[in-house]
Design an enzyme around this catalytic site. Structure first.
Site, short mmCIF file in Angstrom:
data_model
loop_
_atom_site.label_atom_id
_atom_site.label_comp_id
_atom_site.label_asym_id
_atom_site.label_seq_id
_atom_site.Cartn_x
_atom_site.Cartn_y
_atom_site.Cartn_z
N HIS A 1 0.82 -1.22 0.00
CA HIS A 1 0.00 0.00 0.00
C HIS A 1 0.84 1.26 0.00
O HIS A 1 1.88 1.35 0.63
CB HIS A 1 -1.07 -0.01 1.10
CG HIS A 1 -0.59 0.12 2.52
ND1 HIS A 1 -0.41 1.35 3.13
CD2 HIS A 1 -0.29 -0.80 3.45
CE1 HIS A 1 -0.03 1.17 4.38
NE2 HIS A 1 0.07 -0.13 4.61
N ASP B 1 5.69 1.21 7.03
CA ASP B 1 4.26 0.99 6.74
C ASP B 1 3.77 2.06 5.78
O ASP B 1 3.25 3.07 6.20
CB ASP B 1 3.50 1.04 8.08
CG ASP B 1 2.03 0.67 7.93
OD1 ASP B 1 1.64 0.20 6.85
OD2 ASP B 1 1.28 0.86 8.90
N GLU C 1 -5.33 2.12 2.02
CA GLU C 1 -5.34 0.91 2.83
C GLU C 1 -5.61 1.25 4.29
O GLU C 1 -6.36 0.56 4.99
CB GLU C 1 -3.99 0.19 2.70
CG GLU C 1 -3.93 -1.18 3.38
CD GLU C 1 -3.50 -1.14 4.84
OE1 GLU C 1 -3.59 -2.17 5.53
OE2 GLU C 1 -3.08 -0.07 5.33
N GLU C 2 -4.98 2.33 4.75
CA GLU C 2 -5.00 2.67 6.18
C GLU C 2 -6.38 3.09 6.68
O GLU C 2 -6.57 3.26 7.88
CB GLU C 2 -3.99 3.80 6.46
CG GLU C 2 -2.54 3.45 6.15
CD GLU C 2 -1.92 2.53 7.18
OE1 GLU C 2 -2.65 1.97 8.01
OE2 GLU C 2 -0.69 2.38 7.14
N ASP D 1 3.33 -5.81 3.19
CA ASP D 1 3.00 -4.67 4.05
C ASP D 1 3.85 -4.76 5.31
O ASP D 1 3.58 -5.58 6.19
CB ASP D 1 1.50 -4.69 4.39
CG ASP D 1 1.09 -3.44 5.18
OD1 ASP D 1 1.96 -2.59 5.44
OD2 ASP D 1 -0.10 -3.33 5.53
N HIS E 1 2.44 4.45 12.02
CA HIS E 1 1.33 5.40 12.19
C HIS E 1 1.74 6.61 13.04
O HIS E 1 0.89 7.26 13.64
CB HIS E 1 0.08 4.73 12.77
CG HIS E 1 -0.42 3.59 11.93
ND1 HIS E 1 -1.53 2.84 12.26
CD2 HIS E 1 0.03 3.07 10.77
CE1 HIS E 1 -1.72 1.91 11.35
NE2 HIS E 1 -0.78 2.04 10.43
N1 BES Z 1 0.51 -2.50 8.10
C1 BES Z 1 -0.67 -2.39 8.89
C2 BES Z 1 -1.15 -3.74 9.39
C3 BES Z 1 -0.33 -4.36 10.47
C4 BES Z 1 0.06 -3.63 11.57
C5 BES Z 1 -0.03 -5.71 10.40
C6 BES Z 1 0.80 -4.25 12.56
C7 BES Z 1 0.68 -6.33 11.39
C8 BES Z 1 1.11 -5.58 12.48
C9 BES Z 1 -1.79 -1.74 8.09
O1 BES Z 1 -1.33 -0.70 7.29
C10 BES Z 1 -2.80 -1.19 9.04
O2 BES Z 1 -2.50 -0.28 9.75
N2 BES Z 1 -4.00 -1.79 9.08
C11 BES Z 1 -5.05 -1.35 9.99
C12 BES Z 1 -6.34 -2.03 9.65
C13 BES Z 1 -6.98 -1.54 8.37
C14 BES Z 1 -8.20 -2.35 8.05
C15 BES Z 1 -7.32 -0.07 8.45
C16 BES Z 1 -4.72 -1.73 11.43
O3 BES Z 1 -3.94 -2.66 11.65
O4 BES Z 1 -5.29 -1.09 12.32
ZN ZN Z 2 -0.74 0.87 8.65
#
Ligand code: BES
Ligand code: ZN
Length: 530
Positions: free
Chosen positions: A231, A251, A285-286, A313, A390
């Site tokens: 992403h 990320d 994605e975020e 990712d 983040h």
């Molecule tokens: N890269 C993250 C996902 C992640 C974080 C995987 C930590 C493993 C460990 C992704 O960009 C993300 O932040 N995803 C969101 C969920 C999405 C549906 C908005 C999250 O993890 O809160």
């Molecule tokens: Zn993320």
């Protein structure tokens, strides 16, 4: 414990409370469709007791852990799932509550309309997609082994740095748009001279940032598609303004950069797949896997035969004893096993573990819920991932100013794309091993050229011994020199050695130079063409 909780809070808040305030201030009362688990729904009721689901379903997860009930953590157990309409502020508050109360991320999925929310409540539409199951045999070693050594961490590092130079890559911001334009240009420039490679933006109607899709047209199995994805967007829990810093180095600049190095190496090695390979940089994605949901849905609507999907990712922060953790939820078991085998075959020394995200944590879930075989190889165990994501601190420096970890993922992704991309390819027949020997002397500064050696697919090895200081340059396809080579060996004696790999029949050229005056014995060993 403290670390785990903190990293959970820091790491996975997709849209934290501060955004909720901004949205409320902006008076955004537009309603959004989300689906969520019963547990998450109970949290939502605390925010507004008047909210009630428009649709509910009771679903069990299937044997592979696929999201028939997308938020069920308990394989085989039925779980209630609801579709409900909420304001943006409620959605953001929910995200916070899920973190605080349930100590996990995500927990709900965003949908563009009621129909999509209802579809999400039903089982995945596996039938109808007619995706071809690959054999998962490892059968293209010459190709893969020629390409993997040419991949370099320095290129990955540079792409990460370039992407983090945008203030942020938020899906609604100018940086989000600019980074998409930048990547499109980069990929287009890399693909110049290859009429079978194209790159386009995939525009989304509800937000500014376009996704980017690069296509390497397959030769004779072009209707079958292999997808690599990462992403493009970034997010900060400290705000969503144009000036909020969200470098997103790990990320997920790391994923985009790993994928871009796969592309560079494929082009440098003149790789042409039988199946079509697509590299996708997803927007948004975020904020709920929104870019990938639109793209995966458009592929499913077009009945595109996607045979395998890999999501990259977070690839550049080593947080555990193993190097690559294959996530087992929202992914395909057979494909995961294949990836484990690829690593064992092509990446000796790279240690593989497995873990779970526990929720639909990245774009692979958009594909798996549509029934496509998806995988998510991850940088660390879930509970030891990069704690800076983040935030303004998700920088290249905080990944250790290196891209060695990401290089393992890039090589794994290249092996995946090439093995699936070339499945069924017939290696051109080669003759026998042949060794040619030469000897002579060189004055200081003198050059002597050899070849072309008419070699078949495989490796060509050249070795010298002698007196003085002789240097060696070897190049595939055209004359070798000190300014143009695929391999050089420039030690301070006359003992040099070089190896180059050919993916098909080809000409190999060699040049020896006298750094000081000296004598040489040269031997060149290669497979003859048939
Ligand atoms: N890269 C993250 C996902 C992640 C974080 C995987 C930590 C493993 C460990 C992704 O960009 C993300 O932040 N995803 C969101 C969920 C999405 C549906 C908005 C999250 O993890 O809160
Ligand atoms: Zn993320």
């Amino acid at each position: 414990m403290k670390k785990t909780l903190l990293s959970l809070l820091l790491a996975c808040i997709a849209m934290p409370a501060v955004h909720a305030e901004e949205s409320t201030l902006a008076g955004n009362s537009k309603l959004h469709w989300i689906t969520l688990s019963d547990a998450a729904f109970q949290q939502l009721k605390k925010i507004n007791p008047a909210l009630s689901p428009k649709h509910s379903a009771s679903l069990a997860s299937d044997a592979s852990g696929l999201p028939t009930g997308k938020f069920s953590a308990h394989t085989g157990e039925a779980e209630k799932v609801h579709a409900v309409q909420v304001t943006e502020a409620q959605m953001l508050a929910l995200s916070e509550k899920v973190h605080h109360e349930l100590k996990r991320c995500g927990g709900f999925m965003f949908h563009p309309n009621e129909a999509a929310a209802r579809t999400a409540l039903s089982t995945p539409v596996k039938q109808g997609l007619a995706a071809t199951r690959p054999s998962y045999k490892i059968a293209n070693q010459a190709l893969v082994k020629a390409i993997l050594p040419t991949m370099q961490d320095s290129n990955i590092a540079q792409t990460i740095i370039d992407l983090t130079n945008f203030t942020n890559r938020y899906y609604q911001s100018q940086g989000g748009v600019n980074s998409s334009n930048w990547l499109l240009q980069k990929w287009k420039t890399m693909a110049q001279g290859r009429s079978d490679i194209s790159a386009v933006q995939f525009k989304h109607s509800s937000w500014a940032q376009p996704s980017v899709i690069l296509t390497i047209q397959g030769t004779d199995r072009a209707s079958e598609v292999v997808v690599l994805g990462a992403h493009l967007d970034s997010i900060s829990m400290n705000g969503t303004s144009e000036t909020t810093r969200a470098p997103g180095a790990d990320d997920d600049a790391s994923g985009i950069a790993s994928m871009t190095e796969v592309l560079r190496a494929m082009i440098a090695n003149k790789y042409k797949p039988r199946r079509t390979i697509k590299m996708i940089a997803y927007a948004a994605e975020e904020v709920g896997l929104r870019g990938s949901q639109e793209i995966a849905t458009s592929f499913a609507n077009a009945k595109t035969n996607v045979v395998g999907v890999m999501q990259l990712d977070m690839t550049n922060y080593k947080g555990g004893a193993n190097d690559i953790y294959l996530f087992t939820d929202y992914t395909d078991n057979a494909q995961n096993t294949f990836i484990g085998n690829l690593i064992a075959t092509y990446l000796p020394g790279v240690k593989v573990g497995s873990d779970k995200c526990g929720y639909a944590c990245s774009d692979h879930a958009s594909w798996s819920r549509l029934g496509y075989a998806a995988s998510m190889p991850f940088e660390s165990p879930m509970n030891a991932h990069n704690p800076h994501i983040h935030t303004a601190n998700d920088t290249f420096a905080n990944s250790g100013n290196q891209a060695q970890h990401a290089l393992k993922f890039a090589r794994m992704a290249a092996a995946f794309a090439i093995e699936l991309g070339s499945e069924g390819a017939v290696t051109p027949p080669s003759g026998t091993d042949k060794t040619e020997t030469f000897s002579g002397s060189l004055a200081r500064g003198a050059k002597k050229s050899f070849g072309p050696f008419k070699a078949a697919a495989g490796s060509l090895k050249a070795i010298t011994s002698g007196t003085g200081d002789i240097d060696m340059y070897v190049k595939k396809g055209s004359a070798a020199s000190s300014s143009s080579y695929d391999c050089r060996s420039v030690g301070s004696t006359a003992s040099e050695s070089c190896s180059v790999n050919l993916t098909a029949n080809g000409d190999v050229y060699l040049q020896l130079t006298g750094y000081t005056a000296g004598t040489y014995k040269l031997s060149v060993t290669y497979k003859t063409q048939k």
